[in-house]
Design an enzyme around this catalytic site. Structure first.
Site, short mmCIF file in Angstrom:
data_model
loop_
_atom_site.label_atom_id
_atom_site.label_comp_id
_atom_site.label_asym_id
_atom_site.label_seq_id
_atom_site.Cartn_x
_atom_site.Cartn_y
_atom_site.Cartn_z
CE LYS A 1 -4.18 -1.75 2.28
NZ LYS A 1 -5.48 -1.59 3.10
CG ASN B 1 -7.72 1.03 -0.65
OD1 ASN B 1 -7.73 2.25 -1.20
ND2 ASN B 1 -8.62 0.23 -0.06
CG ASP C 1 -8.44 0.87 3.57
OD1 ASP C 1 -9.23 0.22 3.02
OD2 ASP C 1 -7.24 0.86 3.32
CB ILE D 1 -11.44 -2.49 11.32
CG1 ILE D 1 -9.94 -2.73 11.62
CG2 ILE D 1 -11.88 -1.21 11.74
CD1 ILE D 1 -9.10 -1.82 10.73
N GLY E 1 -4.31 1.64 17.99
CA GLY E 1 -3.58 1.27 16.77
C GLY E 1 -3.21 2.47 16.09
N GLY F 1 -1.48 1.38 9.10
CA GLY F 1 -1.86 1.86 7.92
C GLY F 1 -3.33 2.02 7.98
#
Length: 300
Positions: A85, A106, A122, A241, A148, A151
């Site tokens: 990516k 992406n 995304d 996710i 987090g 990416g």
């Protein structure tokens, strides 16, 4: 014994002259994207193909991918998954401003003049799934916690900032990575991104309207996500996710205490829409039937 077929030749043969796109990664066999796009192709009676294309994590291999997309008349573009990516970006002709800000691509779309543009869908997929599954949630209502700083987190944080979240609390196991992300995406209108330590993740849930897990913790084959939800308001949305499994331990615990939950499948489905529409020229939407098909393909 014959050698394994060239993956590019194999993809062209599968397409059989039809316009095509593919998911590109290393490895790529696990990807569910062919099932998602295949559903839309069949639903709309489109003579197109969406396949898999394994590409090694080498610059030369990515150059070969770019050359293949440009020289093949019926190639329309591709999706990119790990580990490509970021590395693909310098090799493309243009990068959409949104993808440039996120720092990852992406989706690659082949333009009418044969040039390649990199995009990132995304964040779009994340927000669309949130709006679909929790239509009452409002970005401006209060703080959001994101776990987090990889990416996926970059796209999620950018989309939440753009949506108008007043305060975003970012927590990562490696604090320096979260600080870098916070500096890169903090808005210039007085709103803020607060970076907390991993040890205080449970305390930061106090008063939040949304908790998002973008880490791999809780994913099949990965360690569990350890977080105490005691301070999370029961009115808050919990969004994981992770898509394998769909019902992570985080979602199961949150659902048990009455929180509304959003799993990772919706984001996976919705992020595919802009690419499909660009490649095959047909507007699509996510349906309950497609979700059932995708969940079955995931083994959920």
């Amino acid at each position: 014994m014959s050698a394994n077929p060239n993956p590019y030749d194999q993809l062209v043969a599968e397409a059989a002259g039809r316009p095509f796109a593919a998911i590109v990664g290393w490895p790529v066999e696990h990807s569910r994207s062919p099932a998602l796009h295949g559903f839309w192709l069949k639903q709309h009676h489109i003579a197109g193909h969406y396949g898999r294309l394994p590409v090694e994590p080498r610059r030369q291999a990515l150059k070969e991918l770019v050359a293949f997309l440009k020289r093949t008349p019926n190639a329309r573009g591709c999706n990119l998954t790990l580990p490509h990516k970021i590395e693909i970006m310098p090799l493309l002709d243009r990068i959409d401003p949104g993808a440039q800000r996120i720092g990852a691509v992406n989706t690659v779309v082949k333009q009418a003049d044969g040039t390649l543009e990199g995009r990132n869908t995304d964040g779009f997929g994340f927000l669309e799934a949130l709006r679909y599954n929790a239509p009452h949630w409002r970005a401006e209502a209060g703080p959001v916690v994101v776990l987090g700083a990889g990416g996926a987190a970059r796209a999620v944080v950018a989309s939440l900032v753009d949506a108008g979240v007043p305060e975003l609390r970012l927590v990562n196991r490696t604090r320096e990575t979260a600080v870098d992300l916070g500096v890169a995406l903090t808005p210039h209108d007085g709103r803020r991104i607060v970076v907390g330590s991993w040890d205080e993740r449970a305390d930061l849930l106090d008063g939040t309207t949304l908790l998002v897990n973008t880490t791999s913790l809780g994913m099949k084959g990965q360690p569990p996500l350890d977080i105490d939800l005691a301070r999370l308001p029961r009115s808050a949305i919990v969004y994981d996710i992770v898509s394998v499994p769909l019902e992570t331990a985080l979602l199961a615990e949150a659902r048990g205490r009455g929180n509304r939950c959003v799993d990772g499948l919706g984001m996976l489905l919705h992020q595919g829409r802009p690419g499909f529409e660009a490649w095959f020229g047909t507007k699509v939407d996510v349906s309950t039937e497609q979700r059932h098909v995708a969940a079955a393909d995931l083994g959920a």
